[in-house]
Enzyme design. Structure first.
Site, PDB file in Angstrom:
ATOM      1  N   SER B  58       1.045  -1.303   0.161  1.00 32.92           N
ATOM      2  CA  SER B  58       0.223  -0.085  -0.056  1.00 32.92           C
ATOM      3  C   SER B  58       0.963   1.155  -0.201  1.00 32.92           C
ATOM      4  O   SER B  58       0.370   2.242  -0.107  1.00 32.92           O
ATOM      5  CB  SER B  58      -0.786   0.034   1.192  1.00 32.92           C
ATOM      6  N   LYS B  95       1.383   4.026   7.298  1.00 29.69           N
ATOM      7  CA  LYS B  95       0.674   4.949   6.186  1.00 29.69           C
ATOM      8  C   LYS B  95       1.134   6.284   6.618  1.00 29.69           C
ATOM      9  O   LYS B  95       1.911   6.694   7.412  1.00 29.69           O
ATOM     10  CB  LYS B  95      -0.826   4.908   6.698  1.00 29.69           C
TER      11      LYS B  95
END
Lengths: 427, 138
Positions: B58, B95
């Site tokens: 991701s 993230k």
């Protein structure tokens, strides 16, 4: 003449240390009942607060606690010493920044001298927060005028939720001190414990306050000078100083219990060779030589129905030495002397004593040739093992049959000490 | 003889690297310095720095790939736009942190992954800030 300022000694210790270490890399274990087991998955050596609440006792043998664990879904992990040692080093290094006078007491406790520093309350909370922020390990801080009282203050800091992890005994009034000490059982005092508490009870001493006020000459006569020192420490007279330098150990013991009992002499000698190596590494690290070697064997004490045999034998090392080769040769001879094939051995160990600094070596008429060569060889061995990991280069008899190695069936990965066992994150 | 109390005030020490040679002086000697040590440059807060192994894709948009090694520093404050190691639903994740005007989101660096909105009553636990990514090429 100005009076000496009251000592402000802090004892900082980690909460449920081994469990806390495991939780750092297992956020899913927060708030869950978790225990960590000792060598060989033998007994419980650390419990989360949730596991404590379920009745698991410290030191409880695992085979006993297992049923309770299954009933309540308590997770049991094997000891991951590499992880605990690394996190301990981080905590201690951070604490060292708060004071140049500090003393690492154990893997999860450190005395820190805060005497003369302003605003101890703020400082204590700052220590606590920094350790938690930087390492993820929760700690409590207890402050007192002596080490014994600092330890007691830490006990209070841990137990009373209103303290928020910090407690300063010096900040109490005399009345408050009396009240506090009257509410703590004497067994909680550092150096008293479960062995002495019943004997003190015979003298009507049940609480710390009663111990503090006890008749000193009687205590000294009955229990000796150590107990008298503890009493004086409770009376705010420091008898145990801060160590400036860690003293070199006078006796080095290396021993282990075996996962599966060992019956053959070859495996025993292999195990003993490893213990010799471990002990010698410590010996060389403190730049000492040993002049006495003792080897001991034990059958399983916890199975009294099995035949018991606990022999030991010692041999003087005529020339004090730090050589694994020489010591292991003697250790092998000693094992040959005491080994009996009809027994199943559960534990073995070596003890090196009569330790002297290696600069003090006296030349001996019977000195074994090649001492200097041996020393050089030992230095190389140590450097290789240091670079590539302990045990990379081993004395040849250590290889045979590692069946005796620790049972560690539920060990977490070496998160901070092994490149291939890093904690994983899914991006 | 009186013991001298140790001062708790740190005293600055100066040191420099030099060696003393007999004979003809080398012009390079004055400039002799320690070789670059990666530890000094990659790790600022030693006791707060931990390594993590990457799985998943991701964050490929900023060059964090499966098998990479992250340096994570627990002591740094996580600001808006920092790459963070967070704990979400009891699991570690990496993230980019979006924190603006009361809105908190965890944003991926890969278009197939939507941002994760952190609700008002939810608590986002930030384990540390990712300072470096090590991506092996050979």
């Amino acid at each position: 003449m100005p009076t000496k300022p009251v000592q402000q000694l802090a004892l900082v210790d980690c909460n449920n240390f081994y469990v806390s270490c495991e939780r750092l890399f297992r956020p899913d274990l927060a708030g869950k009942p978790v225990v960590v087991l000792s060598n060989n998955d033998g007994c419980v050596v650390s419990r989360s607060n949730e596991a404590k609440a379920m009745g698991v006792k410290m030191g409880q043998p695992w085979f006993q606690a297992r049923a309770l664990a299954e009933e309540h879904n308590i997770l049991a992990l094997s000891s991951n010493y590499a992880l605990y040692a690394d996190l301990s080093n981080r905590v201690m290094n951070l604490l060292a920044e708060f004071s140049p006078r500090h003393e690492v007491y154990s893997i999860d406790e450190c005395f820190v001298d805060l005497t003369g520093m302003p605003d101890l309350r703020t400082l204590s909370y700052a220590m606590r927060e920094k350790i938690m922020r930087w390492t993820g390990i929760p700690v409590c801080v207890g402050i007192g005028p002596t080490k014994t009282l600092a330890k007691l203050a830490n006990f209070v800091a841990k137990r009373h939720p209103r303290s928020k992890g910090v407690f300063n005994y010096n900040a109490l009034t005399d009345v408050q001190k009396d009240k506090l000490l009257s509410g703590i059982p004497v067994g909680e005092v550092w150096g008293v414990g479960r062995r002495l508490a019943p004997r003190l009870s015979d003298y009507g001493i049940e609480t710390v306050q009663q111990f503090k006020e006890g008749h000193a000459p009687t205590l000294r006569a009955e229990f000796g000078v150590v107990v008298e020192k503890i009493q004086r420490e409770l009376q705010e007279v420091a008898c145990v100083g801060m160590e400036e330098v860690t003293p070199a150990r006078q006796q080095i013991i290396a021993s282990r219990s075996f996962g599966n009992p060992v019956r053959d002499v070859v495996s025993l000698k292999a195990a003993v060779a490893t213990f010799v190596e471990n002990a010698c590494v410590k010996l060389r690290a403190q730049q000492s030589n040993a002049a006495m070697l003792q080897v001991f064997l034990q059958t399983n004490r916890f199975r009294p129905e099995l035949p018991q045999y606990h022999p030991s034998m010692a041999v003087p090392l005529v020339t004090p030495t730090d050589s694994s080769f020489i010591i292991n040769r003697w250790a092998g001879h000693l094992v040959d002397q005491i080994f009996r094939p009809e027994y199943a051995y559960k534990k073995a160990g070596v003890m090196l004593s009569e330790i002297t600094p290696n600069t003090q070596r006296q030349e001996d008429l019977f000195a074994e040739a090649g001492q200097e060569e041996e020393s050089k060889l030992m230095a190389v061995l140590d450097r290789v093992n240091q670079r590539f990991g302990r045990g990379m280069v081993r004395i040849s008899s250590q290889e045979a049959n590692r069946d005796w190695e620790m049972r560690q069936e539920r060990k977490s990965p070496a998160y901070t000490t092994c490149w291939t066992e890093l904690p994983v994150v899914i991006t | 003889m009186q013991p001298i109390p140790i001062s708790a005030v740190p005293a600055p020490l100066s040191g420099f690297v030099a060696s003393v040679h007999a004979g003809f002086p080398s012009p390079a000697a004055d400039h002799a310095q320690k070789r670059i040590d990666l530890n000094e440059h990659l790790i600022r807060n030693k006791e707060a720095t931990f390594l993590f192994r990457v799985r998943g894709d991701s964050m490929t948009g900023i060059g964090i790939y499966e098998g990479d090694t992250l340096l994570v520093d627990r002591s740094i404050d996580a600001r808006h736009n920092a790459i963070v190691l967070a704990v979400l639903n009891n699991e570690f994740t990496v993230k980019r942190l979006y924190r603006r005007g009361g809105v908190v989101r965890l944003v991926s660096e890969n278009p197939i992954y939507p941002p994760i909105q952190i609700k008002q009553d939810e608590e986002l636990s930030i384990w540390g800030v990712v300072t470096f990514n090590l991506h092996k090429l050979y």
